[in-house]
Scaffold this active site. Structure first.
Site, PDB file in Angstrom:
ATOM      1  N   ASP A 614       0.860  -1.189   0.000  1.00  0.00           N
ATOM      2  CA  ASP A 614       0.000   0.000   0.000  1.00  0.00           C
ATOM      3  C   ASP A 614       0.890   1.230   0.000  1.00  0.00           C
ATOM      4  O   ASP A 614       1.435   1.624   1.024  1.00  0.00           O
ATOM      5  CB  ASP A 614      -0.912  -0.006   1.218  1.00  0.00           C
ATOM      6  CG  ASP A 614      -1.913   1.151   1.164  1.00  0.00           C
ATOM      7  OD1 ASP A 614      -2.662   1.310   2.132  1.00  0.00           O
ATOM      8  OD2 ASP A 614      -1.942   1.874   0.158  1.00  0.00           O
ATOM      9  N   ASP A 890     -21.231  23.228   8.688  1.00  0.00           N
ATOM     10  CA  ASP A 890     -20.879  21.825   8.474  1.00  0.00           C
ATOM     11  C   ASP A 890     -22.023  21.034   7.879  1.00  0.00           C
ATOM     12  O   ASP A 890     -22.035  19.803   7.959  1.00  0.00           O
ATOM     13  CB  ASP A 890     -20.431  21.185   9.787  1.00  0.00           C
ATOM     14  CG  ASP A 890     -21.490  21.309  10.869  1.00  0.00           C
ATOM     15  OD1 ASP A 890     -22.487  22.027  10.650  1.00  0.00           O
ATOM     16  OD2 ASP A 890     -21.329  20.703  11.938  1.00  0.00           O
ATOM     17  N   ASP A1158     -51.429  77.606  19.118  1.00  0.00           N
ATOM     18  CA  ASP A1158     -50.211  77.873  19.876  1.00  0.00           C
ATOM     19  C   ASP A1158     -50.243  76.999  21.118  1.00  0.00           C
ATOM     20  O   ASP A1158     -51.306  76.495  21.524  1.00  0.00           O
ATOM     21  CB  ASP A1158     -50.098  79.346  20.261  1.00  0.00           C
ATOM     22  CG  ASP A1158     -48.651  79.726  20.602  1.00  0.00           C
ATOM     23  OD1 ASP A1158     -47.790  78.818  20.579  1.00  0.00           O
ATOM     24  OD2 ASP A1158     -48.402  80.910  20.898  1.00  0.00           O
ATOM     25  N   GLU A1192     -48.451  71.312  20.851  1.00  0.00           N
ATOM     26  CA  GLU A1192     -48.620  71.967  19.556  1.00  0.00           C
ATOM     27  C   GLU A1192     -49.376  71.055  18.588  1.00  0.00           C
ATOM     28  O   GLU A1192     -50.281  71.502  17.866  1.00  0.00           O
ATOM     29  CB  GLU A1192     -47.243  72.326  18.970  1.00  0.00           C
ATOM     30  CG  GLU A1192     -46.471  73.382  19.738  1.00  0.00           C
ATOM     31  CD  GLU A1192     -46.866  74.783  19.319  1.00  0.00           C
ATOM     32  OE1 GLU A1192     -47.810  74.918  18.518  1.00  0.00           O
ATOM     33  OE2 GLU A1192     -46.241  75.734  19.801  1.00  0.00           O
ATOM     34  N   ASP A1213     -47.107  78.889  14.751  1.00  0.00           N
ATOM     35  CA  ASP A1213     -45.736  79.398  14.834  1.00  0.00           C
ATOM     36  C   ASP A1213     -44.740  78.295  15.171  1.00  0.00           C
ATOM     37  O   ASP A1213     -43.580  78.573  15.446  1.00  0.00           O
ATOM     38  CB  ASP A1213     -45.641  80.520  15.857  1.00  0.00           C
ATOM     39  CG  ASP A1213     -46.020  80.054  17.261  1.00  0.00           C
ATOM     40  OD1 ASP A1213     -46.416  78.877  17.419  1.00  0.00           O
ATOM     41  OD2 ASP A1213     -45.934  80.868  18.200  1.00  0.00           O
ATOM     42  N   ASP A1344     -16.225  57.378  63.340  1.00  0.00           N
ATOM     43  CA  ASP A1344     -15.711  57.168  61.972  1.00  0.00           C
ATOM     44  C   ASP A1344     -14.320  56.544  62.064  1.00  0.00           C
ATOM     45  O   ASP A1344     -13.663  56.624  63.113  1.00  0.00           O
ATOM     46  CB  ASP A1344     -15.633  58.494  61.220  1.00  0.00           C
ATOM     47  CG  ASP A1344     -15.383  58.280  59.732  1.00  0.00           C
ATOM     48  OD1 ASP A1344     -15.624  57.149  59.260  1.00  0.00           O
ATOM     49  OD2 ASP A1344     -14.950  59.226  59.044  1.00  0.00           O
ATOM     50  N   ASP A1401     -21.477  56.322  59.413  1.00  0.00           N
ATOM     51  CA  ASP A1401     -21.863  56.102  58.018  1.00  0.00           C
ATOM     52  C   ASP A1401     -22.391  54.680  57.895  1.00  0.00           C
ATOM     53  O   ASP A1401     -22.541  53.962  58.888  1.00  0.00           O
ATOM     54  CB  ASP A1401     -20.683  56.376  57.087  1.00  0.00           C
ATOM     55  CG  ASP A1401     -19.477  55.499  57.395  1.00  0.00           C
ATOM     56  OD1 ASP A1401     -19.654  54.438  58.021  1.00  0.00           O
ATOM     57  OD2 ASP A1401     -18.356  55.899  57.030  1.00  0.00           O
TER      58      ASP A1401
END
EC number: 3.4.23.-
Length: 1603
Positions: A614, A890, A1158, A1192, A1213, A1344, A1401
């Site tokens: 082969d 594929d 207006d 308007e 206007d 604090d 806080d």
């Protein structure tokens, strides 16, 4: 475009003949060019300026994608365009040069010699006077009909040869084949003097090497030249003269050279290599311009000569440009004399016109070289243009054609094409790969990547073709030639009695078993029948190989039957005897002996097997059935064999095996030593490693190597960003179960050859996930690698339309198994995809691997997959143009006109893909009926989507988005109308993917109809024999279109199309249909490759003739039929609507009432006013939640509905409303709130409306200004009291300035209204009565943490300050934690006592569960301020600053400029606390400790009033504390104490007015400092700024307001 296609197709049929492209191919090419931006419109193709960019772009595309279809079509079209253009130019220029056209230009006569500018005017086409040719053109017809025969006498005077006329300088215009032009008849009489030698040339010519004049110059025999040329065709000749380098001497040429060249041009053509060689030889020496032009007149026709003149001028301009840049250019004479110019190079300068002697005397040698070289290059270009070569794209190697002949034809065609020079070599190589025979293509594919030129490819192919072809006969011939010298050497040594190692090693004798001789020379003649004798062919006992009667299955013949066996020994060398039959129908089997050379004991040292030769196998493989069980094997480095029945596990022999091939006569070929592979295959195979050992060199192999997946030449390198430095992300730990699964998956990928061991400097994590089946899936996190990659552009813009498959064609669907894992990564890119397989507890070094194939998750993997598969299939597309092959990722779909053709094509496609290394799943091969592809089910006549679910699950916005995406995919197939998509579009509003959504009733009803539609509707497959029709219609909520066949009779839809969502505020239906028609035509060309044959338009267009401008633009270039009819029944599902083209709005006044509108943003009103007699009528509308534009629009809509049946003038206007209303002149689709309002009003009117725009507040008097002012005053009028102002702010939350202007209240009142709103304050104020600080010690603390780097490593300081006494407690900590907070507070309580409340806080240490429990145990209330706002803790923040400043001063005093030593930190912190707590601060007379332990009893101050939320002043309060901007007041009745801003406090003096100003009350409060206990304290804290005074929510309304 259709018209352009027809013109180009007609030109191609005229100039290309049978090779002309089809209209479909031309249309596809034009569409591609427009899509790529190379053509703005198809008609631009007529412009020659666009040809070169198109050629370069298509060539580049062919090189990148490997697709040359468009380039082939363009080559044919370009040839036809150029031929047509040249034919037109030729006819015009021929008339120009011959004086037959509108001009009167002709070659110059003798009278032009003294006028140098004449010839320049001739080139420009100017009229210079009547010349010889023009006079000849005025001959009578009978004079011009008969050309004058060219004889041997003088053309000028008719005398014999030798007259002085032969030297007259009259440059003739001789053209080959000039008999075609009647005006040339008789010209020879005037131009026959063309010896090209000026008068007196004989006397002035100097021979080389002599000074002065030559006594007897050698002149050209003109009579002989004329005789020679007269017999070849041209009646007039100009003789070129060569300029020698020795000086201005002329050497006449042999007349036969000119004769032979003219004959060669006439018979061989300009492009012939013979022609080119003769021209190059003739112009090898420098020529004068006079000689060059006359030579070209001789060999070129009129059109080629005109082209040559232009090309020559271009080349000379190039020379002039180079000479201008370089003063020492050879054409400039090395900088001596004047620079060259175009007149000098063309021989038109003074003293050169028509004067060859003057040209020879005045032109420099460098100029002569440039003139000749430019002329020769121009000739080459003219030869290419005048005789275009055949299209190279059609050249294919014939079955019996050699590769060299094929290469000759191909290179000649490509070199003669219009391809840019840089693109020719890649095109030639690409044609070698696609146009040659399959065996040559395979050879080129296996060529090294270093071969980059056509010459290298040709040499490589020729070298590989030197071996025998790979057939049975080729193997026999190759083996015979390889073994023959070996046999001859053995014969010679036997005859001489020599043995040595130089020849073939002798094997064992098969008679006695001894080495050193063979059976034929064995001295021991054993008797037959000996039971101990073993046959070497059948391995049986009792006989030898010659006596063996075992028959194989080859008709009773033993292997090798039919091959000659020469005598052995004898006077002749033996022939090759092989144990195989070299016939195509038989397998090449050989008998082989395997001998184990290992030292360990085995049962059998040698075995006999039958093996297959082969040459397609890389290695020798022994079957497990033939391999002895006690022969040891080991794991191979590559544990898989690919290509032999798929992937097969393989092992390798641990011992070296000696392999020998047994010949037919029993002799043994030279044994080989190798380590064969052992695998479970049907039979043993001898690969190329064994065949090469036998002396065979098989290089022209057909097919791929058996151990590769896909050939590496198909690998596409990745593109990396410039900063693609290696990425290393540590592998994260995995649990034991997942680690075991990962190890198993990695081992599996390693066995399959998808990964390999790695030492890469890249690393990204891998992990596994459990699938629904319970197994695991390997995933690779490649996000970091993808960030370094440059993504590939999309190579497939979308999925193919399946209804375009021809109707009735059988189908076949193929699925590529593990497509990504079948495509290799480029070797240089593999290291970037490395990963690590970790071990538990680092018990062993981690194993590292990298991907060899495309990994899933890489951004470029899908594109590479498409490109590689497409490249493999491209030869099949070219080979089978009639085969319909759809390729998407594929998945493949094949369609052919017959079942037999489909099966044959399918087998070829499968074999091609398998040879390329892809695997086709047999169970995934689908055939009709019941074929499914890309989510659709295909029948012989229909295409239907797969059924939908009963009812999807909708919970979030993301669920709706996915559902709408799926419906958008199905719309072209089902024709889902816009009205059914509306409920789903409504649910798409929002920006949060997790936003809740419900499956409402509208969605449920629409979904049921869509599901019912999916069971009944389907697309019909296209029938190419029937015309393609298109139709459009207006429907509810949009427009719909369809491509199909028989739409007006028996509808067969092929593709549905829909209008897009509007992008403007209003889109007219006419514009919507225009865009849909354009989209429909483009889809037809893109999908079916052709224009629509019949277009059905709504009936309204039949009534409105001519068609509107928008529709005409959409139909530009349409060549089909247009029909206007009622809406086809196929649109019933969409509920079609009538399209009205009636104009509803105009910008011109109409007879009717006039109204003014207006609106005002301050009053949120819209008004309409109109005059009824002397009085103005008014109508109003108010909406606090509407914008001014909507107000308007509502005002205009109200005006339009006052008189629906009467023409009305609306004056506004608002430019916004006026422009929108004018755009709504016809019915359309609104998309904004204002547009919906106006459209609703217009739809209820039946009369015309006029919209008129005026400028507001203009000084122009008149009715329009008056009406607009009335409307404006009514819109802006309003009087809001304070309570209404508060209601307005509650509704709109507008700011104080806008609120003051809108409600006409003071700014102070507006601010108070805004400040009372809890939503509009950035720091919301709390109710009055919440104390921001304590009125006495231990009421409120502030705590604090602050960072002091000097105190490292315990640099966090917890600070608590008593808000009443300012006493400070500080503790030192390493981290901010809940434990640290609790420890600090415990210390502070021990020093100061237990407080009632602490304010901090909202840090996690203060709000944690343990801290809350600690505070609850101590009974202390806790409040927090604004998150992240440190200024809410004003006192503690100032205490932090004081503390850190005091620490700095004390540390620097002790000599610690930066970090304080740890041993000194505690003492220094105690010093700071002592200094802050036990000494007065600022001007205070008491220390904080004294204030803390001996607090001052507060006394009530004078009575005051405070301002409450309603704005009223409330009595009954007394001042307790007065500070900077705040005050504490006590109610005299309830003893309630609250904190209020100082500006809301004023003295309670009843005799003063309530509006007493603050500065008037200040003297009253100026004397109360004696009893205000906080004054000293505030100054001691270094003074509060406005920002520092802001407290947390709930402390001080003032602080919140002033922030």
């Amino acid at each position: 475009m259709e018209a352009v296609i027809k013109v180009i197709s007609s030109a191609c049929k005229t100039y290309c003949g049978k090779t002309s492209p089809s209209k479909k191919e031309i249309g596809a090419m034009l569409s591609l060019l427009q899509k790529e931006g190379l053509l703005m419109s198809p008609s631009d193709l007529y412009s020659p300026g666009s040809w070169d960019p198109i050629t370069a772009a298509l060539s580049q595309r062919a090189m990148i994608l490997g697709k040359s279809g468009e380039l082939k079509t363009w080559g044919l079209v370009l040839g036809a365009l150029k031929a047509a253009r040249e034919e037109q130019v030729t006819s015009e220029q021929a008339k120009f040069w011959l004086g037959l056209g509108g001009g009167r230009v002709s070659p110059p006569g003798p009278e032009c010699i003294e006028k140098p500018a004449t010839e320049r005017r001739i080139d420009k086409g100017e009229e210079v006077g009547e010349t010889t040719v023009q006079r000849d053109a005025k001959m009578a017809p009978e004079e011009t009909a008969t050309p004058k025969t060219v004889g041997t006498s003088c053309y000028h005077c008719g005398t014999a040869i030798g007259c002085n006329c032969a030297t007259a300088s009259a440059p003739p215009p001789p053209y080959v084949g000039s008999g075609l032009y009647p005006s040339l008849a008789g010209v020879g009489e005037q131009q026959g003097q063309g010896g090209d030698t000026p008068p007196g040339a004989e006397q002035s010519r100097a021979e080389p090497g002599h000074a002065g004049q030559a006594p007897g110059p050698a002149l050209t025999d003109w009579a002989r030249v004329r005789e020679e040329l007269a017999s070849t065709g041209p009646p007039v000749v100009a003789m070129p003269v060569v300029i020698k380098t020795e000086g201005p001497a002329w050497t006449p040429l042999e007349p036969k050279l000119i004769t032979r060249l003219a004959d060669t041009v006439r018979t061989k053509g300009l492009r012939s290599p013979i022609t080119m060689a003769e021209v190059e030889a003739l112009m090898s020496s420098p020529l004068l311009p006079h000689d060059v032009t006359n030579l070209m007149r001789v060999i070129l026709g009129p059109a080629p000569y005109a082209l040559w003149m232009d090309a020559w001028g271009v080349q000379l301009q190039t020379v002039i440009a180079a000479a201008t840049r370089d003063p020492r250019h050879p054409a400039n004479g090395q900088g001596r004399g004047e620079r060259t110019n175009l007149n000098r190079l063309k021989g038109l300068a003074d003293g050169m016109v028509g004067n060859p002697q003057g040209q020879a005397a005045l032109l420099r040698p460098g100029e002569l070289v440039a003139i000749t070289a430019s002329a020769l290059q121009a000739f080459r270009e003219v030869a290419r243009l005048a005789e275009p070569a055949g299209p190279w794209a059609d050249i294919m190697q014939g079955p019996s054609e050699s590769f060299v002949d094929f290469a000759n034809r191909l290179i000649k065609a490509v070199e003669g094409s219009d391809l840019p020079p840089s693109a020719r070599a890649p095109v030639i190589i690409d044609c070698f790969r696609q146009k040659s025979q399959p065996d040559i293509q395979q050879l080129i594919r296996t060529a090294p990547s270093t071969l980059t030129t056509p010459g290298e490819i040709i040499k490589y192919v020729l070298d590989r073709q030197k071996t025998a072809p790979l057939t049975d006969q080729g193997i026999a011939a190759a083996m015979s030639s390889a073994i023959q010298p070996l046999i001859m050497a053995v014969v010679n040594r036997e005859r001489d009695g020599q043995t040595g190692s130089g020849g073939r090693a002798r094997g064992l004798c098969y008679t006695c078993g001894s080495p050193g001789h063979y059976q034929a020379q064995c001295p021991k003649k054993r008797k037959s029948g000996n039971s101990r004798e073993r046959c070497q062919l059948c391995n049986g006992m009792g006989h030898n190989a010659k006596q063996c009667r075992k028959r194989d299955g080859n008709q009773g013949q033993r292997p090798g039957k039919g091959l000659s066996s020469g005598p052995w020994p004898g006077p002749e060398p033996p022939a090759v005897s092989l144990a195989m039959t070299m016939e195509h129908k038989d397998r090449p089997l050989v008998r082989v002996i395997l001998t184990n050379t290992g030292s360990h004991p085995v049962k059998q040292r040698s075995v006999y097997i039958t093996a297959l030769l082969d040459s397609g196998a890389d290695i020798t493989i022994i079957s497990e059935e033939d391999w002895p069980t006690d022969w040891p094997v080991m794991e191979a480095a590559n544990p898989q064999i690919h290509g032999i029945g798929g992937g097969i596990p393989m092992r390798k022999s641990r011992d070296m095996i000696e392999l020998g091939v047994i010949n037919r006569d029993g002799s043994l070929e030279r044994p080989l030593l190798l380590f064969p592979a052992v695998a479970m295959v049907r039979g043993s195979i001898l690969g190329r490693d064994c065949l090469q050992g036998l002396g065979l060199r098989l290089t022209n192999l057909i097919g791929r190597a058996t151990v590769l997946t896909v050939a590496l030449h198909l690998a596409i390198p990745l593109k990396w960003k410039p900063d693609h430095t290696p990425v290393w992300i540590d592998q994260w730990p995995l649990p034991e179960g997942k680690l075991v699964a990962l190890t198993q998956l990695v081992e599996k990928e390693l066995q399959l050859g998808h990964i390999e061991p790695s030492l890469s400097c890249w690393n990204t994590p891998v992990f596994v996930i459990r699938k629904a089946s319970g197994s695991y899936r390997l995933l690779h996190d490649l996000r970091a690698v993808n960030a370094k990659l440059v993504p590939f552009g999309a190579v497939q813009q979308g999925a193919p339309v399946l209804s375009a498959l021809p109707r009735g064609w059988p189908l076949m669907v193929l699925d590529l198994k593990d497509c990504f894992f079948s495509i290799p990564l480029a070797e240089q890119d593999r290291e970037a995809f490395a990963f690590t397989l970790p071990s538990v507890n680092n018990q062993a070094p981690a194993r590292r691997f990298q991907w060899k194939v495309l990994p899933q998750g890489m951004t470029c993997s899908p594109t590479i997959c498409q490109l590689v598969v497409g490249q493999v299939l491209e030869p099949l597309r070219l080979k089978h143009p009639s085969l319909c092959m759809l390729h998407y990722m594929d998945d493949l779909l094949l369609a052919a006109s017959s079942h037999d053709g489909l099966e044959a094509a399918g087998e070829e496609v499968i074999s091609t893909l398998e040879r390329a290394g892809f695997t086709i799943s047999p169970d995934k091969v689908q055939r009709e009926p019941g074929v499914q592809y890309l989510g659709y089910k295909l029948g012989s006549t229909y295409v239907a989507p797969v059924g939908l679910v009963a009812e999807p699950r909708i919970a979030t916005l993301w669920d709706v988005q996915k559902l709408v995406g799926s419906l958008q995919w199905l719309r072209p197939a089902l024709g889902i109308p816009p009205r059914l998509m509306g409920p789903f579009y409504e649910q798409l509003r929002g920006s949060d993917p997790n936003e809740a959504r419900e499956w409402n009733l509208d969605m449920k009803m629409a979904w049921r109809e869509i599901v019912r539609l999916s069971t009944t509707a389907a697309l019909e497959r296209w029938d190419p024999a029937l015309p393609l029709e298109g139709a459009v219609a207006r429907c509810e909520q949009g427009a719909i279109g369809v491509l199909g066949q028989g739409l007006s009779t028996h509808p067969r839809p092929c593709l549905w199309l829909f209008s897009t969502q509007p992008t403007k505020a209003f889109t007219a239906w006419l514009e919507v249909l225009t865009l849909l028609i354009t989209k429909l035509r483009a889809s037809a060309v893109r999908t079916f490759g052709k224009e629509v044959d019949i277009l059905l338009l709504p009936a309204c267009f039949r009534e409105d003739l001519p068609l509107p401008e928008g529709i005409l633009l959409a139909l530009k270039g349409f060549a089909g039929k247009i029909r206007s009819s009622d809406t086809p029944s196929i649109f019933d599902i969409a509920r079609p609507l009538h399209v009205s083209l009636k104009v509803r709005v105009t910008d011109h006044p109409v007879p009717g009432p006039t109204v003014f509108t207006d609106a005002s943003s301050s009053t949120h009103k819209g008004v309409v006013v109109w005059r009824e007699g002397p009085r103005w009528e008014i109508k109003e509308i108010a909406d606090l939640g509407a914008s001014v534009q909507q107000l308007e629009a509502r005002a205009v809509a109200m005006a339009l509905l006052l008189w629906p049946t009467t023409p009305t003038n609306v004056v506004t206007d608002s430019a916004f409303v006026a422009k929108m209303l004018l755009k709504m002149g016809q019915e359309g689709v609104p998309s904004t709130a204002a547009a919906f309002i106006l459209e609703d009003a217009l739809s209820q009117r039946s009369a015309m409306a006029a919209v008129l725009h005026v400028r507001s507040h203009s000084e122009v008097p008149g009715f329009f200004t008056e009406g607009n002012d009335v409307a404006d005053s009514q819109a802006t009028f309003q009087a809001y009291p304070l309570r209404e102002a508060k209601d307005l702010h509650t509704a709109l939350h507008i700011g104080p300035r806008a609120l003051s202007k809108a409600c006409n209240i003071s700014m102070q009142q507006a601010r108070e209204v805004v400040q009372t709103c809890p939503h509009c304050n950035s720091a919301p104020a709390l109710e009055a009565g919440v104390n921001p600080r304590g009125l006495g010690p231990l009421q409120i603390w502030q705590t604090d943490f602050t960072l002091e780097p000097r105190m490292a490593p315990r640099s966090w300081l917890a600070v608590t300050v008593d808000t009443a006494s300012s006493a400070i407690v500080v503790t030192q900590h390493g981290r901010v934690t809940s434990v640290a907070v609790q420890h600090h507070w415990a210390t502070a309580i021990a020093v100061l006592g237990r407080p009632k409340a602490i304010k901090t806080d909202n840090g996690s240490c203060f709000t944690s569960k343990s801290t809350r429990e600690w505070l609850a145990r101590w009974g202390i209330a806790h409040t927090t301020g604004i998150p992240g706002n440190s200024q809410g803790q004003a006192m503690v923040e100032r205490a932090n600053r004081l503390l850190k400043d005091r620490i700095r001063v004390l540390a620097e005093g002790d000599g610690f400029m930066k970090r304080i030593p740890t041993s000194k930190q505690g003492e220094l912190l105690a010093k700071a606390m002592y200094a802050l707590n036990h000494f007065e601060r600022g001007e205070n007379t008491k220390t904080p400790i004294q204030k803390h332990w001996r607090p001052t009893v507060l006394t009530e101050g004078p009575p005051v009033k405070i301002r409450i939320e309603t704005g009223e002043w409330e009595k009954g309060w007394n001042v307790l504390v007065w500070g900077r901007g705040y005050a504490a007041v006590k109610n005299r009745d309830t003893d309630k104490v609250i904190w209020v801003p100082s500006r809301k406090v004023k003295p309670d003096i009843t005799q003063k007015d309530e509006v007493t100003k603050k500065d008037e009350a200040s003297p009253l409060f100026a004397g109360i400092s004696d009893w205000i206990p906080w004054e000293d304290e505030q100054e001691g804290l270094q003074g509060e700024t406005a920002s520092n005074k802001q407290e947390r929510p709930g402390e001080d309304t003032l602080a919140a307001n002033e922030s």
